[in-house]
Write a protein that holds these residues in place. Structure first.
Motif, PDB file in Angstrom:
ATOM      1  N   SER A   1     -17.737  62.741  24.958  1.00 28.59           N
ATOM      2  CA  SER A   1     -17.281  63.698  25.957  1.00 28.59           C
ATOM      3  C   SER A   1     -17.606  63.125  27.321  1.00 28.59           C
ATOM      4  O   SER A   1     -18.690  62.564  27.522  1.00 28.59           O
ATOM      5  N   VAL A   2     -16.681  63.264  28.261  1.00 30.19           N
ATOM      6  CA  VAL A   2     -16.828  62.689  29.598  1.00 30.19           C
ATOM      7  C   VAL A   2     -16.773  63.818  30.621  1.00 30.19           C
ATOM      8  O   VAL A   2     -15.870  64.655  30.585  1.00 30.19           O
ATOM      9  N   PHE A   3     -17.729  63.794  31.555  1.00 30.98           N
ATOM     10  CA  PHE A   3     -17.810  64.800  32.610  1.00 30.98           C
ATOM     11  C   PHE A   3     -17.518  64.151  33.966  1.00 30.98           C
ATOM     12  O   PHE A   3     -17.573  62.924  34.104  1.00 30.98           O
ATOM     13  N   ALA A   4     -17.252  64.959  34.971  1.00 36.38           N
ATOM     14  CA  ALA A   4     -16.816  64.475  36.282  1.00 36.38           C
ATOM     15  C   ALA A   4     -17.853  63.616  37.005  1.00 36.38           C
ATOM     16  O   ALA A   4     -17.507  62.867  37.910  1.00 36.38           O
ATOM     17  N   ASP A   5     -19.117  63.695  36.611  1.00 33.35           N
ATOM     18  CA  ASP A   5     -20.152  62.872  37.246  1.00 33.35           C
ATOM     19  C   ASP A   5     -20.379  61.549  36.500  1.00 33.35           C
ATOM     20  O   ASP A   5     -21.369  60.878  36.718  1.00 33.35           O
ATOM     21  N   ARG A   6     -19.454  61.200  35.582  1.00 33.52           N
ATOM     22  CA  ARG A   6     -19.492  59.987  34.753  1.00 33.52           C
ATOM     23  C   ARG A   6     -20.567  60.058  33.668  1.00 33.52           C
ATOM     24  O   ARG A   6     -20.974  59.040  33.138  1.00 33.52           O
ATOM     25  N   THR A   7     -21.030  61.266  33.361  1.00 33.29           N
ATOM     26  CA  THR A   7     -21.950  61.443  32.242  1.00 33.29           C
ATOM     27  C   THR A   7     -21.135  61.511  30.960  1.00 33.29           C
ATOM     28  O   THR A   7     -20.098  62.184  30.904  1.00 33.29           O
ATOM     29  N   LEU A   8     -21.602  60.799  29.943  1.00 30.00           N
ATOM     30  CA  LEU A   8     -20.982  60.808  28.622  1.00 30.00           C
ATOM     31  C   LEU A   8     -21.962  61.407  27.625  1.00 30.00           C
ATOM     32  O   LEU A   8     -23.170  61.138  27.690  1.00 30.00           O
ATOM     33  N   TRP A   9     -21.446  62.230  26.715  1.00 32.45           N
ATOM     34  CA  TRP A   9     -22.211  62.742  25.578  1.00 32.45           C
ATOM     35  C   TRP A   9     -21.659  62.043  24.341  1.00 32.45           C
ATOM     36  O   TRP A   9     -20.444  61.995  24.149  1.00 32.45           O
ATOM     37  N   TRP A  10     -22.532  61.517  23.490  1.00 35.55           N
ATOM     38  CA  TRP A  10     -22.180  60.758  22.293  1.00 35.55           C
ATOM     39  C   TRP A  10     -22.724  61.511  21.102  1.00 35.55           C
ATOM     40  O   TRP A  10     -23.923  61.765  21.008  1.00 35.55           O
ATOM     41  N   GLU A  11     -21.840  61.917  20.196  1.00 35.40           N
ATOM     42  CA  GLU A  11     -22.299  62.680  19.036  1.00 35.40           C
ATOM     43  C   GLU A  11     -21.367  62.480  17.849  1.00 35.40           C
ATOM     44  O   GLU A  11     -20.209  62.113  18.004  1.00 35.40           O
ATOM     45  N   ASN A  12     -21.929  62.709  16.679  1.00 32.81           N
ATOM     46  CA  ASN A  12     -21.130  62.733  15.469  1.00 32.81           C
ATOM     47  C   ASN A  12     -20.908  64.206  15.144  1.00 32.81           C
ATOM     48  O   ASN A  12     -21.858  64.916  14.804  1.00 32.81           O
ATOM     49  N   VAL A  13     -19.679  64.662  15.268  1.00 34.93           N
ATOM     50  CA  VAL A  13     -19.398  66.089  15.155  1.00 34.93           C
ATOM     51  C   VAL A  13     -19.513  66.622  13.728  1.00 34.93           C
ATOM     52  O   VAL A  13     -19.536  67.835  13.532  1.00 34.93           O
ATOM     53  N   GLU A  14     -19.608  65.738  12.748  1.00 41.76           N
ATOM     54  CA  GLU A  14     -19.742  66.172  11.353  1.00 41.76           C
ATOM     55  C   GLU A  14     -21.154  66.036  10.811  1.00 41.76           C
ATOM     56  O   GLU A  14     -21.438  66.491   9.716  1.00 41.76           O
ATOM     57  N   ASP A  15     -22.054  65.389  11.560  1.00 45.51           N
ATOM     58  CA  ASP A  15     -23.411  65.152  11.064  1.00 45.51           C
ATOM     59  C   ASP A  15     -24.419  65.691  12.067  1.00 45.51           C
ATOM     60  O   ASP A  15     -24.818  64.995  13.004  1.00 45.51           O
ATOM     61  N   SER A  16     -24.841  66.930  11.865  1.00 41.35           N
ATOM     62  CA  SER A  16     -25.763  67.569  12.805  1.00 41.35           C
ATOM     63  C   SER A  16     -27.169  66.989  12.746  1.00 41.35           C
ATOM     64  O   SER A  16     -27.997  67.278  13.603  1.00 41.35           O
ATOM     65  N   SER A  17     -27.447  66.133  11.764  1.00 40.06           N
ATOM     66  CA  SER A  17     -28.767  65.505  11.695  1.00 40.06           C
ATOM     67  C   SER A  17     -28.914  64.374  12.712  1.00 40.06           C
ATOM     68  O   SER A  17     -30.021  63.897  12.966  1.00 40.06           O
ATOM     69  N   ILE A  18     -27.798  63.940  13.308  1.00 36.57           N
ATOM     70  CA  ILE A  18     -27.827  62.902  14.334  1.00 36.57           C
ATOM     71  C   ILE A  18     -27.813  63.602  15.693  1.00 36.57           C
ATOM     72  O   ILE A  18     -26.859  64.294  16.028  1.00 36.57           O
TER      73      ILE A  18
END
Length: 102
Positions: free
Chosen positions: A50-67
């Motif tokens: 996910s990319v936000f206007a301040d160039r922050t990125l969120w990195w996640e595995n949407v199927e594995d909540s343990s990560i």
């Protein structure tokens, strides 16, 4: 479909070209607001950036909540695009090598 992007308004675009990726990311400057703050690219492996206007990125595995989701703020929009292109090609390891913070 190997990946898709979700634009600021929540519309999914299947397998966008690099030009479309750049256009979707650029829309953060003009369309994003409190209700619609980000765009995202999700690979078929379920890894998502996910990319936000301040160039922050969120990195996640949407199927594995343990990560745990991780974040990073990149120095330039070129780095943001390069990271999205890595994920679009399935380079999970390459994206994962960034200096993510939990």
């Amino acid at each position: 479909m190997s990946y898709f992007m979700r634009d600021v308004m929540g519309e999914d675009i299947g397998d966008p070209s690099e030009a479309q990726i750049r256009e979707i990311v650029a829309s953060l400057a003009t369309v994003a607001d409190e209700e619609h703050p980000d765009v995202s690219l999700q690979h078929e492996s379920e890894w998502c950036l996910s990319v936000f206007a301040d160039r922050t990125l969120w990195w996640e595995n949407v199927e594995d909540s343990s990560i745990a989701a991780r974040r990073i703020t990149l120095e330039s929009w070129d780095e943001v695009i390069a990271t999205l292109l890595k994920l679009s090609r399935g380079d999970i390891e390459g994206v994962g090598r960034l200096d993510w913070q939990e």
